[in-house]
Design a protein around this motif. Structure first.
Motif, PDB file in Angstrom:
ATOM      1  N   UNK A 208     -11.370  -4.922  11.536  1.00  0.00           N
ATOM      2  CA  UNK A 208     -10.782  -4.737  10.204  1.00  0.00           C
ATOM      3  C   UNK A 208      -9.334  -5.223  10.222  1.00  0.00           C
ATOM      4  N   UNK A 209      -8.619  -4.869  11.283  1.00  0.00           N
ATOM      5  CA  UNK A 209      -7.223  -5.313  11.415  1.00  0.00           C
ATOM      6  C   UNK A 209      -7.126  -6.829  11.389  1.00  0.00           C
ATOM      7  N   UNK A 210      -8.089  -7.469  12.015  1.00  0.00           N
ATOM      8  CA  UNK A 210      -8.084  -8.926  12.072  1.00  0.00           C
ATOM      9  C   UNK A 210      -8.183  -9.513  10.662  1.00  0.00           C
ATOM     10  N   UNK A 211      -9.106  -8.978   9.861  1.00  0.00           N
ATOM     11  CA  UNK A 211      -9.245  -9.457   8.480  1.00  0.00           C
ATOM     12  C   UNK A 211      -7.955  -9.186   7.706  1.00  0.00           C
ATOM     13  N   UNK A 212      -7.410  -8.003   7.898  1.00  0.00           N
ATOM     14  CA  UNK A 212      -6.157  -7.626   7.217  1.00  0.00           C
ATOM     15  C   UNK A 212      -5.030  -8.598   7.588  1.00  0.00           C
ATOM     16  N   UNK A 213      -4.868  -8.828   8.883  1.00  0.00           N
ATOM     17  CA  UNK A 213      -3.789  -9.695   9.356  1.00  0.00           C
ATOM     18  C   UNK A 213      -3.940 -11.109   8.827  1.00  0.00           C
ATOM     19  N   UNK A 214      -5.172 -11.585   8.774  1.00  0.00           N
ATOM     20  CA  UNK A 214      -5.404 -12.942   8.283  1.00  0.00           C
ATOM     21  C   UNK A 214      -5.101 -13.051   6.792  1.00  0.00           C
ATOM     22  N   UNK A 215      -5.422 -12.007   6.043  1.00  0.00           N
ATOM     23  CA  UNK A 215      -5.079 -12.024   4.616  1.00  0.00           C
ATOM     24  C   UNK A 215      -3.560 -12.036   4.461  1.00  0.00           C
ATOM     25  N   UNK A 216      -2.878 -11.229   5.275  1.00  0.00           N
ATOM     26  CA  UNK A 216      -1.414 -11.211   5.199  1.00  0.00           C
ATOM     27  C   UNK A 216      -0.842 -12.597   5.506  1.00  0.00           C
ATOM     28  N   UNK A 217      -1.375 -13.240   6.534  1.00  0.00           N
ATOM     29  CA  UNK A 217      -0.855 -14.560   6.908  1.00  0.00           C
ATOM     30  C   UNK A 217      -1.243 -15.601   5.866  1.00  0.00           C
ATOM     31  N   UNK A 218      -2.471 -15.488   5.329  1.00  0.00           N
ATOM     32  CA  UNK A 218      -2.939 -16.469   4.348  1.00  0.00           C
ATOM     33  C   UNK A 218      -2.112 -16.418   3.078  1.00  0.00           C
ATOM     34  N   UNK A 219      -1.688 -15.227   2.694  1.00  0.00           N
ATOM     35  CA  UNK A 219      -1.004 -15.071   1.410  1.00  0.00           C
ATOM     36  C   UNK A 219       0.500 -14.893   1.588  1.00  0.00           C
ATOM     37  N   UNK A 220       0.934 -14.868   2.847  1.00  0.00           N
ATOM     38  CA  UNK A 220       2.350 -14.672   3.125  1.00  0.00           C
ATOM     39  C   UNK A 220       2.854 -13.355   2.524  1.00  0.00           C
ATOM     40  N   UNK A 221       2.010 -12.349   2.633  1.00  0.00           N
ATOM     41  CA  UNK A 221       2.343 -11.039   2.076  1.00  0.00           C
ATOM     42  C   UNK A 221       2.299 -10.008   3.186  1.00  0.00           C
ATOM     43  N   UNK A 222       3.440  -9.494   3.574  1.00  0.00           N
ATOM     44  CA  UNK A 222       3.435  -8.443   4.580  1.00  0.00           C
ATOM     45  C   UNK A 222       3.451  -7.102   3.870  1.00  0.00           C
ATOM     46  N   UNK A 223       2.485  -6.273   4.195  1.00  0.00           N
ATOM     47  CA  UNK A 223       2.374  -4.977   3.542  1.00  0.00           C
ATOM     48  C   UNK A 223       2.443  -3.886   4.598  1.00  0.00           C
ATOM     49  N   UNK A 224       3.281  -2.910   4.375  1.00  0.00           N
ATOM     50  CA  UNK A 224       3.429  -1.851   5.376  1.00  0.00           C
ATOM     51  C   UNK A 224       2.594  -0.633   5.048  1.00  0.00           C
ATOM     52  N   UNK A 225       1.613  -0.796   4.165  1.00  0.00           N
ATOM     53  CA  UNK A 225       0.880   0.390   3.715  1.00  0.00           C
ATOM     54  C   UNK A 225      -0.532   0.511   4.262  1.00  0.00           C
ATOM     55  N   UNK A 226      -0.830  -0.173   5.353  1.00  0.00           N
ATOM     56  CA  UNK A 226      -2.139   0.077   5.936  1.00  0.00           C
ATOM     57  C   UNK A 226      -2.137   1.544   6.369  1.00  0.00           C
ATOM     58  N   UNK A 227      -3.197   2.240   6.080  1.00  0.00           N
ATOM     59  CA  UNK A 227      -3.154   3.697   6.258  1.00  0.00           C
ATOM     60  C   UNK A 227      -4.124   4.216   7.307  1.00  0.00           C
ATOM     61  N   UNK A 228      -4.685   3.321   8.104  1.00  0.00           N
ATOM     62  CA  UNK A 228      -5.602   3.843   9.113  1.00  0.00           C
ATOM     63  C   UNK A 228      -4.946   3.889  10.468  1.00  0.00           C
TER      64      UNK A 228
END
Ligand code: NAG
Ligand code: NAG
Ligand code: NAG
Length: 228
Positions: A208-228
């Motif tokens: 799941x982290x991998x998908x999350x990280x790739x979305x962040x890199x793809x969209x250039x959006x760093x989000x600090x609200x992952x809650x798991x």
């Protein structure tokens, strides 16, 4: 306004994460954490990087703290992504994110059937049974939600790094649910089952982290609200 509402919506879950972390600490899961950091250490010496290889670059970023809350050791990250031959022809992070979703879905299906067979193999009504029953519910959520997240990301993907924060954050919020559900199952299993066999459950959360990280890199959006 919308941004604020969404950010706040993510907040209450943070306290759950904290509670879960305290639970982990109090139940002496330190060993697993220790093993993880050992892996990180040994991977540093084992540099299989090829300059310009997107998978390697991405996995370096997944492992070096670039994404703050999200982490996946470099070597397993590379081997997970390369397990799908589409990674080799991925043009960008967005392509890899789709690959990551599909790998995650496949893995989640495997774990869901593992949970079913463990449940059917039990000979006693005990805490393991209850934990597995919760996991059945968690993975039903996961398997229903993955296609949703994948589609949300497909809407954002063509925008790439030009995607607006709002667009990117919706896809990330969706993935956040996957993180929470897979983590909840892992925590129940580690408390109520054979401690030495739970790693496969935590592994799904890393996917799941991998998908999350790739979305962040793809969209250039760093989000600090992952809650798991
Ligand atoms: C990795 O992170 C660096 C910042 O540390 C960034 O400049 C670079 O674009 C990222 N590489 C990839 C492939 O995402
Ligand atoms: C990946 O492998 C499958 C067969 O295993 C093949 O059908 C497909 O065309 C390959 N895709 C790429 C991008 O190489
Ligand atoms: C529950 O029973 C199974 C046998 O069916 C056993 O393997 C497992 O360790 C038990 N769990 C707990 C928490 O006692």
């Amino acid at each position: 306004m919308q941004t604020i509402a969404k950010t706040m919506a993510a907040r209450p879950l943070t306290s759950i994460t904290l509670a879960a972390m305290l639970l982990l600490v109090s139940l002496g899961i330190a060993k697993v954490a220790g093993d993880d950091s050992k892996n990180t250490g040994s991977n540093k010496g084992n540099d299989m990087a090829r300059v310009g290889d997107l998978v390697v670059e991405v996995c370096k970023n997944m492992s070096d703290g670039f994404l703050k809350q999200i982490h996946f050791d470099e070597e397993p990250c590379i081997s997970v992504l390369r397990s799908d031959n589409r990674s080799a022809v991925a043009k960008d992070h967005g392509d890899l994110a789709i690959v990551a979703f599909d790998i995650l879905e496949h893995r989640s299906k495997e774990i869901a059937s593992k949970i079913d067979s463990l449940l059917h193999g039990l000979t006693a009504h005990n805490w393991t049974e209850r934990a597995l029953q919760f996991c059945v519910a968690d993975y039903a959520t996961v398997l229903h939600t993955i296609p949703l997240c994948r589609n949300m990301f497909l809407d954002v993907k063509p925008l790439g790094r030009k995607a607006g924060y709002e667009d990117a954050i919706v896809a990330l919020e969706c993935v956040d649910r996957l993180g929470v559900a897979t983590r909840d199952c892992s925590l129940r299993m580690i408390n109520n089952w054979d401690y030495n066999q739970v790693e496969v459950f935590f592994d799904v959360t890393r996917h799941v982290s991998l998908a999350w990280g790739l979305i962040e890199m793809a969209t250039d959006t760093l989000d600090d609200h992952s809650t798991w």
